[in-house]
Design an enzyme around this catalytic site. Structure first.
Site: not given
Length: 544
Positions: A201, A320
């Protein structure tokens, strides 16, 4: 009159079949046409994936601390149910990674700092200090994963050596030495890794921290070189390079692929948390709203388009996805109702060429497939296991005249001929009786108008999908109907064909047995339920 009698019998058949049916519901009809001549997309053989995260026990959100001892570093790997839950997939793909991934250092080589566990620290990323993975723990973890038969993706630290600039932005050169030593240790011990993932991320504006696409692109070239060198003289299969494990931003992803260049990044990953925050009081409403669920389809479409235009050598993965972020929704993410969102995600993403879909998490938070501490499966575990066992790689186009609340997905069946349907009924008012065809008018091969028709000939017209694969005799299909225990949508117990799914007295995962229906009986799906329908004789040339 005869037509009315026929419809009455179809509806009566559904009334008798539908588990836990409430008589106050309406019964409606819907037609489904599966285009079996060609595949619209293809997934990986091991599409279903789950993550193991790094969060320590004192990770809390909204006055709840739902992680316990479920992290990569402190989870009890000796529990038989944990091993059996993974083994049931034969195999399950597991991604090791998460928010703290970029703060993990590896206790190997010439590490210059002490090897401490994660500790709460206000000035740290996500409120925690850096943490360390001891090689003894890595040995234990890899031994456990090997015993479980897991396919392993390991997420590497992409912030090591960098410094914070302003806002979320981080700059400076990535210090790859510690990562290189860790990969070398892994290779030297013969540990099998399917893929190495770079960072978590950090794409676009990032979550907590961000790295520019220019720096990221150069870094993955360095990592590609490390992987190539480490595995050059090894008998191990060279792992894939996976990046960037972040939220999709078209410009950033394009730049990453352009700078890194051809055949550097093998897999492009993005994350999905389309339900919003875990404490959102509208979570249930969102999950049951078909228009809301469909919004994320554009993201799947755009990720695939970016890859096709700028990096066609790479494959798209959802690296994810937990539905609701910040540990998931309490008494939502770990209950039956979440499977409406989860199975819909698997179906929708696969239509857009997604090869792998990693669920956040296997254990930990409220969105764990397994309950922390006990490792007893939550409802989504069984949804994942059924998908993995029944839905094959080939994705087929489906049209239906049903309402938006009836979600329909079709794949080639896994490990056998035919087609498997996934029917998701979001309606709280209507049950559906469904007719299925392949959209092709099958002409009856009648040599003489006086010749007696066989059972197969009689069925071919109303059930044209039988095609030429079936033979005379009793033709069957398999059905797996999923409902909540006692009709409670937030039940933590999933019911399969009327039987609650719970570990056996010997601590084994229960068998997932279908009900067998005759091919000439109606396909039925009750309100607020999900069904897998296996059609072994469906005439789909794309699945041959």
């Amino acid at each position: 009159m005869g037509f009315k009698v026929c419809i009455f019998l179809l509806l009566l058949g559904c009334l008798l079949q539908v588990p836990e049916r409430t008589m106050a519901r309406d019964m409606k009809r819907a037609s489904i046409v599966i285009q079996g001549a060609s595949r619209i997309a293809e997934t990986d053989e091991n599409f279903v994936c789950a993550t193991l995260d790094w969060w320590p026990h004192d990770k809390c959100n909204y006055d709840n601390c739902p992680w316990g001892y479920s992290s990569v570093i402190n989870m009890d790997l000796s529990r038989p149910l944990l091993t059996k839950a993974i083994q049931a997939f034969k195999p399950l793909r597991i991604r090791i990674g998460g928010s703290l991934q970029d703060q993990v250092i590896y206790d190997v080589g010439n590490l210059q700092t002490p090897c401490h566990p994660f500790r709460k620290m206000n000035s740290g990323l996500f409120g925690f200090s850096k943490g360390c993975l001891h090689m003894k723990r890595w040995d234990e973890l890899h031994s456990f994963l090997t015993k479980s038969g897991a396919i392993v993706t390991f997420g590497l630290n992409a912030l090591h050596g960098r410094h914070k600039l302003r806002g979320n932005a981080w700059g400076g050169a990535w210090n790859h030495v510690n990562t290189q030593d860790f990969i070398n240790y892994t290779v030297s011990n013969g540990y099998v890794i399917d893929s190495w993932e770079f960072g978590n991320e950090l794409s676009g504006t990032g979550v907590g921290a961000s790295v520019s696409a220019e720096l990221y692109g150069k870094d993955v070239i360095v990592l590609r070189d490390i992987i190539d060198k480490m595995y050059k003289d090894s008998k191990l299969t060279k792992p894939l390079l996976v990046a960037p494990g972040g939220f999709y931003e078209q410009q950033w992803y394009t730049k990453l692929l352009e700078i890194s260049g051809q055949d550097v990044v093998d897999v492009v990953t993005h994350h999905i948390y389309n339900l919003g925050s875990g404490n959102d009081p509208q979570l249930v409403k969102k999950i049951l709203d078909p228009s809301y669920l469909s919004r994320i389809a554009e993201t799947f479409k755009n990720v695939n388009k970016t890859i096709q235009e700028h990096g066609p050598w790479a494959s798209p993965w959802v690296g994810e996805s937990g539905g609701a972020y910040n540990s998931g929704g309490r008494r939502v993410s770990d209950t039956f109702i979440d499977s409406f969102w989860y199975l819909d995600q698997l179906g929708m993403s696969s239509k857009h060429n997604t090869k792998v879909y990693c669920r956040q998490t296997l254990v930990g938070g409220f969105y764990g497939l397994l309950e922390k501490g006990t490792f007893v499966p939550n409802p989504d575990y069984y949804s994942a296991l059924l998908w993995h066992r029944l839905m094959g790689k080939g994705v087929l186009s489906v049209q239906t005249d049903g309402p938006p609340q009836l979600r329909v997905y079709a794949h080639c069946s896994k490990g056998r001929e035919g087609v498997t349907l996934l029917l998701i009924n979001l309606s709280n008012q209507s049950d559906f009786t469904v007719s299925v065809s392949n959209g092709v008018s099958v002409a009856l091969n009648v040599e003489s108008k006086h010749k007696k028709k066989s059972l197969l000939d009689t069925l071919k017209k109303p059930f044209s999908w039988i095609g030429n694969k079936a033979s005379d005799g009793y033709l069957n299909r398999e059905e797996y109907h999923l409902t909540p225990e006692n009709g409670e949508l937030r039940s933590k117990t999933m019911v399969l064909n009327g039987k609650p799914l719970k570990p056996t007295e010997t601590g084994d995962i229960p068998s997932l047995e279908p009900v067998i229906r005759g091919v000439n009986s109606p396909v039925c799906v009750s309100s607020l339920s999900m069904s897998f329908i296996v059609l072994p004789s469906f005439d789909a040339s794309a699945c041959s």
